[in-house]
Design a protein around this motif. Structure first.
Motif, PDB file in Angstrom:
ATOM      1  N   GLU A 133       0.829  -1.212   0.000  1.00  0.00           N
ATOM      2  CA  GLU A 133       0.000   0.000   0.000  1.00  0.00           C
ATOM      3  C   GLU A 133       0.857   1.253   0.000  1.00  0.00           C
ATOM      4  O   GLU A 133       0.584   2.200  -0.740  1.00  0.00           O
ATOM      5  CB  GLU A 133      -0.940   0.002   1.211  1.00  0.00           C
ATOM      6  CG  GLU A 133      -2.098  -0.957   1.077  1.00  0.00           C
ATOM      7  CD  GLU A 133      -2.953  -1.050   2.336  1.00  0.00           C
ATOM      8  OE1 GLU A 133      -2.668  -0.349   3.329  1.00  0.00           O
ATOM      9  OE2 GLU A 133      -3.914  -1.840   2.318  1.00  0.00           O
ATOM     10  N   LYS A 134       1.901   1.268   0.828  1.00  0.00           N
ATOM     11  CA  LYS A 134       2.802   2.422   0.888  1.00  0.00           C
ATOM     12  C   LYS A 134       3.525   2.638  -0.435  1.00  0.00           C
ATOM     13  O   LYS A 134       3.858   3.762  -0.787  1.00  0.00           O
ATOM     14  CB  LYS A 134       3.817   2.244   2.013  1.00  0.00           C
ATOM     15  CG  LYS A 134       3.223   2.397   3.379  1.00  0.00           C
ATOM     16  CD  LYS A 134       4.266   2.172   4.459  1.00  0.00           C
ATOM     17  CE  LYS A 134       3.646   2.277   5.840  1.00  0.00           C
ATOM     18  NZ  LYS A 134       4.612   1.992   6.906  1.00  0.00           N
ATOM     19  N   SER A 135       3.757   1.550  -1.170  1.00  0.00           N
ATOM     20  CA  SER A 135       4.444   1.633  -2.460  1.00  0.00           C
ATOM     21  C   SER A 135       3.483   1.964  -3.598  1.00  0.00           C
ATOM     22  O   SER A 135       3.915   2.215  -4.721  1.00  0.00           O
ATOM     23  CB  SER A 135       5.140   0.306  -2.780  1.00  0.00           C
ATOM     24  OG  SER A 135       6.079  -0.002  -1.785  1.00  0.00           O
ATOM     25  N   GLY A 136       2.173   1.909  -3.316  1.00  0.00           N
ATOM     26  CA  GLY A 136       1.180   2.164  -4.354  1.00  0.00           C
ATOM     27  C   GLY A 136       1.061   1.029  -5.352  1.00  0.00           C
ATOM     28  O   GLY A 136       0.587   1.229  -6.472  1.00  0.00           O
ATOM     29  N   ILE A 137       1.476  -0.155  -4.935  1.00  0.00           N
ATOM     30  CA  ILE A 137       1.447  -1.329  -5.811  1.00  0.00           C
ATOM     31  C   ILE A 137       0.379  -2.289  -5.296  1.00  0.00           C
ATOM     32  O   ILE A 137       0.233  -2.475  -4.087  1.00  0.00           O
ATOM     33  CB  ILE A 137       2.827  -2.028  -5.832  1.00  0.00           C
ATOM     34  CG1 ILE A 137       3.904  -1.063  -6.308  1.00  0.00           C
ATOM     35  CG2 ILE A 137       2.798  -3.275  -6.698  1.00  0.00           C
ATOM     36  CD1 ILE A 137       5.312  -1.596  -6.130  1.00  0.00           C
ATOM     37  N   ASP A 138      -0.353  -2.914  -6.202  1.00  0.00           N
ATOM     38  CA  ASP A 138      -1.356  -3.907  -5.814  1.00  0.00           C
ATOM     39  C   ASP A 138      -0.667  -5.178  -5.317  1.00  0.00           C
ATOM     40  O   ASP A 138       0.353  -5.599  -5.877  1.00  0.00           O
ATOM     41  CB  ASP A 138      -2.256  -4.274  -6.993  1.00  0.00           C
ATOM     42  CG  ASP A 138      -3.169  -3.137  -7.405  1.00  0.00           C
ATOM     43  OD1 ASP A 138      -3.452  -2.265  -6.566  1.00  0.00           O
ATOM     44  OD2 ASP A 138      -3.592  -3.124  -8.574  1.00  0.00           O
ATOM     45  N   LEU A 139      -1.251  -5.769  -4.284  1.00  0.00           N
ATOM     46  CA  LEU A 139      -0.765  -7.061  -3.803  1.00  0.00           C
ATOM     47  C   LEU A 139      -0.902  -8.107  -4.912  1.00  0.00           C
ATOM     48  O   LEU A 139      -1.852  -8.035  -5.703  1.00  0.00           O
ATOM     49  CB  LEU A 139      -1.617  -7.534  -2.621  1.00  0.00           C
ATOM     50  CG  LEU A 139      -1.191  -7.196  -1.223  1.00  0.00           C
ATOM     51  CD1 LEU A 139      -2.269  -7.633  -0.228  1.00  0.00           C
ATOM     52  CD2 LEU A 139       0.121  -7.798  -0.853  1.00  0.00           C
ATOM     53  N   PRO A 140      -0.008  -9.073  -4.956  1.00  0.00           N
ATOM     54  CA  PRO A 140      -0.212 -10.181  -5.894  1.00  0.00           C
ATOM     55  C   PRO A 140      -1.524 -10.888  -5.556  1.00  0.00           C
ATOM     56  O   PRO A 140      -2.017 -10.787  -4.423  1.00  0.00           O
ATOM     57  CB  PRO A 140       0.984 -11.103  -5.631  1.00  0.00           C
ATOM     58  CG  PRO A 140       1.963 -10.306  -4.859  1.00  0.00           C
ATOM     59  CD  PRO A 140       1.191  -9.229  -4.161  1.00  0.00           C
ATOM     60  N   LYS A 141      -2.062 -11.587  -6.504  1.00  0.00           N
ATOM     61  CA  LYS A 141      -3.311 -12.322  -6.292  1.00  0.00           C
ATOM     62  C   LYS A 141      -3.091 -13.800  -6.577  1.00  0.00           C
ATOM     63  O   LYS A 141      -2.241 -14.172  -7.379  1.00  0.00           O
ATOM     64  CB  LYS A 141      -4.397 -11.789  -7.215  1.00  0.00           C
ATOM     65  CG  LYS A 141      -4.817 -10.370  -6.904  1.00  0.00           C
ATOM     66  CD  LYS A 141      -6.021  -9.973  -7.728  1.00  0.00           C
ATOM     67  CE  LYS A 141      -6.570  -8.618  -7.495  1.00  0.00           C
ATOM     68  NZ  LYS A 141      -5.991  -7.701  -6.628  1.00  0.00           N
ATOM     69  N   ASN A 142      -3.879 -14.610  -5.896  1.00  0.00           N
ATOM     70  CA  ASN A 142      -3.898 -16.035  -6.210  1.00  0.00           C
ATOM     71  C   ASN A 142      -4.864 -16.237  -7.361  1.00  0.00           C
ATOM     72  O   ASN A 142      -6.002 -15.771  -7.307  1.00  0.00           O
ATOM     73  CB  ASN A 142      -4.379 -16.845  -4.996  1.00  0.00           C
ATOM     74  CG  ASN A 142      -3.365 -16.865  -3.886  1.00  0.00           C
ATOM     75  OD1 ASN A 142      -2.162 -16.843  -4.131  1.00  0.00           O
ATOM     76  ND2 ASN A 142      -3.835 -16.912  -2.656  1.00  0.00           N
ATOM     77  N   ILE A 143      -4.394 -16.871  -8.393  1.00  0.00           N
ATOM     78  CA  ILE A 143      -5.246 -17.214  -9.529  1.00  0.00           C
ATOM     79  C   ILE A 143      -5.076 -18.694  -9.803  1.00  0.00           C
ATOM     80  O   ILE A 143      -4.133 -19.315  -9.302  1.00  0.00           O
ATOM     81  CB  ILE A 143      -4.913 -16.377 -10.785  1.00  0.00           C
ATOM     82  CG1 ILE A 143      -3.447 -16.540 -11.172  1.00  0.00           C
ATOM     83  CG2 ILE A 143      -5.247 -14.913 -10.552  1.00  0.00           C
ATOM     84  CD1 ILE A 143      -3.066 -15.891 -12.477  1.00  0.00           C
ATOM     85  N   LYS A 144      -5.952 -19.244 -10.580  1.00  0.00           N
ATOM     86  CA  LYS A 144      -5.896 -20.672 -10.878  1.00  0.00           C
ATOM     87  C   LYS A 144      -4.506 -21.049 -11.384  1.00  0.00           C
ATOM     88  O   LYS A 144      -4.014 -20.486 -12.356  1.00  0.00           O
ATOM     89  CB  LYS A 144      -6.950 -21.026 -11.921  1.00  0.00           C
ATOM     90  CG  LYS A 144      -7.054 -22.497 -12.172  1.00  0.00           C
ATOM     91  CD  LYS A 144      -8.165 -22.818 -13.143  1.00  0.00           C
ATOM     92  CE  LYS A 144      -8.230 -24.312 -13.360  1.00  0.00           C
ATOM     93  NZ  LYS A 144      -9.312 -24.675 -14.259  1.00  0.00           N
ATOM     94  N   GLY A 145      -3.889 -21.978 -10.689  1.00  0.00           N
ATOM     95  CA  GLY A 145      -2.585 -22.470 -11.102  1.00  0.00           C
ATOM     96  C   GLY A 145      -1.403 -21.665 -10.606  1.00  0.00           C
ATOM     97  O   GLY A 145      -0.256 -22.059 -10.800  1.00  0.00           O
ATOM     98  N   ALA A 146      -1.653 -20.524  -9.966  1.00  0.00           N
ATOM     99  CA  ALA A 146      -0.540 -19.687  -9.492  1.00  0.00           C
ATOM    100  C   ALA A 146      -0.944 -18.997  -8.186  1.00  0.00           C
ATOM    101  O   ALA A 146      -1.803 -18.123  -8.185  1.00  0.00           O
ATOM    102  CB  ALA A 146      -0.168 -18.652 -10.544  1.00  0.00           C
ATOM    103  N   ARG A 147      -0.323 -19.386  -7.122  1.00  0.00           N
ATOM    104  CA  ARG A 147      -0.624 -18.803  -5.807  1.00  0.00           C
ATOM    105  C   ARG A 147       0.404 -17.722  -5.487  1.00  0.00           C
ATOM    106  O   ARG A 147       1.217 -17.855  -4.580  1.00  0.00           O
ATOM    107  CB  ARG A 147      -0.631 -19.894  -4.749  1.00  0.00           C
ATOM    108  CG  ARG A 147      -1.748 -20.881  -4.958  1.00  0.00           C
ATOM    109  CD  ARG A 147      -1.851 -21.821  -3.791  1.00  0.00           C
ATOM    110  NE  ARG A 147      -2.994 -22.680  -3.970  1.00  0.00           N
ATOM    111  CZ  ARG A 147      -2.941 -24.001  -3.894  1.00  0.00           C
ATOM    112  NH1 ARG A 147      -1.804 -24.589  -3.627  1.00  0.00           N
ATOM    113  NH2 ARG A 147      -4.026 -24.705  -4.067  1.00  0.00           N
TER     114      ARG A 147
END
Length: 83
Positions: free
Chosen positions: A28-42
């Protein structure tokens, strides 16, 4: 297994949640979105585990050299967790 991060113990969940909150604030402080878990990639789960390692070392504890866990059904440990 050496110095193992044992995610089958509920005591580890407290630190896992703490690591997630710390990681989220960093993004949040960096203004970057957190990575997300998607099918096949956590990607989020991986980032949280890597952050656990970093926080553990910053506290002066020896590095983890393995991780063990089970994926029981139930509520997610943190927002966006796969399990």
């Amino acid at each position: 297994m050496g110095n193992c991060l044992n995610l089958t113990e509920s005591s580890s969940f407290v630190f896992l949640r703490e690591a997630y909150k710390s990681l989220r604030l960093t993004y949040e402080k960096s203004g970057i979105d957190l990575p997300k878990n998607i099918k096949g990639a956590r990607m989020l789960d991986c980032a949280v585990i890597m952050h656990v390692h970093k926080l553990w070392e910053l506290r002066g504890f020896p590095s983890y050299d393995s991780v063990i866990g089970a994926f029981p059904e139930g509520d997610a440990i943190y927002d966006g967790a796969k399990y």
